[in-house]
Scaffold this active site. Structure first.
Site, PDB file in Angstrom:
ATOM      1  CG  HIS A  50      92.303 -77.904  73.859  1.00  0.00           C
ATOM      2  ND1 HIS A  50      92.217 -78.865  72.888  1.00  0.00           N
ATOM      3  CD2 HIS A  50      93.435 -77.194  73.607  1.00  0.00           C
ATOM      4  CE1 HIS A  50      93.260 -78.749  72.074  1.00  0.00           C
ATOM      5  NE2 HIS A  50      94.017 -77.745  72.493  1.00  0.00           N
ATOM      6  NE  ARG A  61      90.889 -78.229  65.837  1.00  0.00           N
ATOM      7  CZ  ARG A  61      91.257 -77.467  66.867  1.00  0.00           C
ATOM      8  NH1 ARG A  61      91.863 -78.033  67.900  1.00  0.00           N
ATOM      9  NH2 ARG A  61      91.041 -76.173  66.876  1.00  0.00           N
TER      10      ARG A  61
END
Length: 554
Positions: A236, A257
């Protein structure tokens, strides 16, 4: 029937396996509080997941399938992917039936978030703690099944051995060890579901919980089952860097994000676009690799990290991410005062596992695998949001199919024979060289991250394999260690050490860069699609290959 594992996959499997008033034993290393409808320790990882992918509304199942196959770099099993995506909408109905109400828009439609690799927002959620609410609702269902006598929970037990087809009835013999007393227990049964998770716990940092130690994968190998795609481990991109060891490596939510969180190096430069045109919004493998390479170039901070600037998503965190907000505080961050955090790639998920068919069946009758310990669903890389989808969909399938198999064999009599074993634990582990268990365990995790992490080379892999084999020759006197559960720590270490060997063995076979497997010495992707199989034959690891046809995706 015996189900091993009490994460979401295991709990869903238990729910469906208890249909037809059949009696089921759920065996777990965890401890269950019947009166509180909860587990006494927060084991597993799925309960911490905040969303899962499902095609609803304007989205199509066919598009979910295409995105998943592309995300897998065309190595996922197409039949398993079709099951994953087509069954996901039915899971929404199931969750609402047991009391999980997904967040909705003002017009009543279900809200969805974006995740990397998905061509459309399709991750559904409740706040940012969907996994927590699912486990809470499932625990209520487990309590009902316990009350009616359909479900028995055998807690604090770890499976250490399986003997298959031991009698004319084709029963299997399971041996468990009590995690507190180290006493051994044996159970005979026709049907076993392994839902104990995989767990990238052989890396540091990792987002996996400590109880995920690849127990089922090791036993699958010993049983002679096929293991597929073992080289593919997902990192991740945004693992928290923290002085608190409990939260070091824990996750910062991916969807943010897409809401403006920006990656910056020590010079304040936004660097991801130099690695991928989608920048921070690329798939997990690409963003992790970009961060890792930026750090390796010397552009990281002194603590081996890069910065994640939260200025543009701060308000969204405050309004919509209560669990993340708590986690940041516990990790030592005050984002109100300083709207940035330090992150680095953290080992998160194993795409590889036991080869199954669409019914979660293996090549031994009566033995099923589901969830992260099964392989084939994600190929070379898992899309964000598909992990919880897998747990829910294949937990349901495993429970249903195992029930059908059991019904085809026996009547409504009790299925299990439970007995204490006459064997005892040997606390002295023989070897050629005296080892230090805690030091060896720490070194294992460091070597795996350095040489078998987001970026790999032939030399690094070969050096790692030699080192892993040298560790297997170490002896340990567990009676001399300071903690009374040293044998359990040894079992963790032994299982993760061997799983590491399998990961490295498979990685050396794949002379290309594909998905989460990136070779600096083989940068190009081959023009053929192959899945590698590892299997125990004549007491050694044997390898074979499956040529996967190229798909024509519309």
């Amino acid at each position: 029937m015996v189900i091993i594992g009490s994460g979401i996959t295991g709990l869903v499997a238990a729910y469906y396996a208890c249909k037809e008033n059949k009696k089921v034993s759920l065996v777990t290393k965890n401890y269950y509080s019947n009166n509180e409808y909860s587990w006494k320790s927060n084991g597993g990882c799925s309960w911490k997941t905040h969303a899962f992918n499902v095609a609803l509304g304007e989205d199509r199942v066919e598009d979910h399938i295409v995105d998943t196959m592309i995300g897998s770099d065309y190595l996922a099993n197409e039949e398993l992917v079709e099951v994953l995506c087509s069954e996901a909408p039915l899971i929404v109905d199931f969750l609402e039936e047991i009391g999980v109400n997904l967040d909705r828009n003002e017009d009543g439609t279900i809200q969805k978030k974006p995740f990397g690799g998905n061509g459309i927002s399709r991750a559904v959620f409740v706040e940012d703690r969907l996994g927590y609410y699912i486990v809470k609702a499932l625990n209520n269902q487990m309590n009902n099944l316990i009350t009616t006598g359909q479900l028995t929970i055998l807690e604090g037990l770890r499976v250490v051995e399986v003997e298959t087809n031991i009698d004319e009835e084709n029963k299997h013999l399971l041996t468990f060890i009590n995690v507190s007393t180290n006493e051994l227990l044996e159970i005979k049964t026709h049907t076993i579901i392994f839902a104990d998770g995989g767990g990238a716990s052989m890396y540091a940092p990792t987002a996996s919980s400590e109880d995920k130690t690849c127990d089922g994968l090791n036993l699958a190998y010993e049983m002679g089952l096929d293991l597929i795609d073992m080289e593919f481990v997902q990192f991740h991109p945004t693992g928290l860097v923290s002085d608190n060891p409990i939260y070091n490596g824990s996750l910062f939510e991916e969807s943010l994000r897409f809401s403006g969180a920006k990656l910056k190096n020590k010079n304040g430069e936004r660097f991801m676009f130099s690695y991928n045109p989608l920048g921070e919004c690329a798939t997990r493998d690409k963003v992790s690799r970009g961060i890792y390479m930026e750090i390796m170039k010397g552009n990281g901070f002194e603590n081996g990290s890069v910065e994640l600037d939260l200025s543009d998503c701060y308000e969204e965190i405050i309004d919509s991410y209560p669990a993340l907000k708590e986690r940041l505080v516990q990790a030592g961050y005050d984002i109100e005062e300083n709207r940035s955090i330090f992150i680095k790639p953290t080992a998160h998920f194993m795409m590889g596992g036991v080869k199954i068919n669409s019914k979660c069946e293996t090549n031994i009758s009566g033995i099923y695998f589901a969830g992260e310990s099964a392989g084939g669903v994600h190929g070379a890389n898992r899309l964000g949001g598909n992990g919880l989808t897998e747990a829910l969909v294949f937990g349901k399938i495993a429970g249903t199919e195992a029930l059908n198999y059991t019904l085809s064999l026996i009547s409504n009599t009790d299925m299990e024979e439970i007995m204490l074993s006459k064997r005892t634990v040997n606390y002295k582990i023989n070897g050629l060289v005296k080892g230090d268990l805690y030091s060896d365990f720490k070194q294992l995790k460091e070597v795996m991250y350095k040489n078998v992490g987001p970026v790999r080379t032939k030399k690094g892999l070969e050096d790692s394999l030699a080192y892993l084999k040298s560790l297997k020759a170490h002896s340990y006197d567990l009676t001399s260690l300071p903690t009374k559960n040293s044998y359990q720590i040894y079992l963790d270490y032994k299982n993760l050490l061997f799983t590491s060997e399998l990961i490295v063995t498979a990685a050396l076979l794949r002379n290309e860069s594909r998905g989460s497997h990136y070779r600096e010495d083989y940068l190009d992707k081959l023009d053929v699609n192959k899945n590698y199989i590892l299997k125990k034959e004549k007491n050694q690891v044997c390898t074979s290959v499956i040529d996967t046809p190229k798909l024509q995706l519309n």
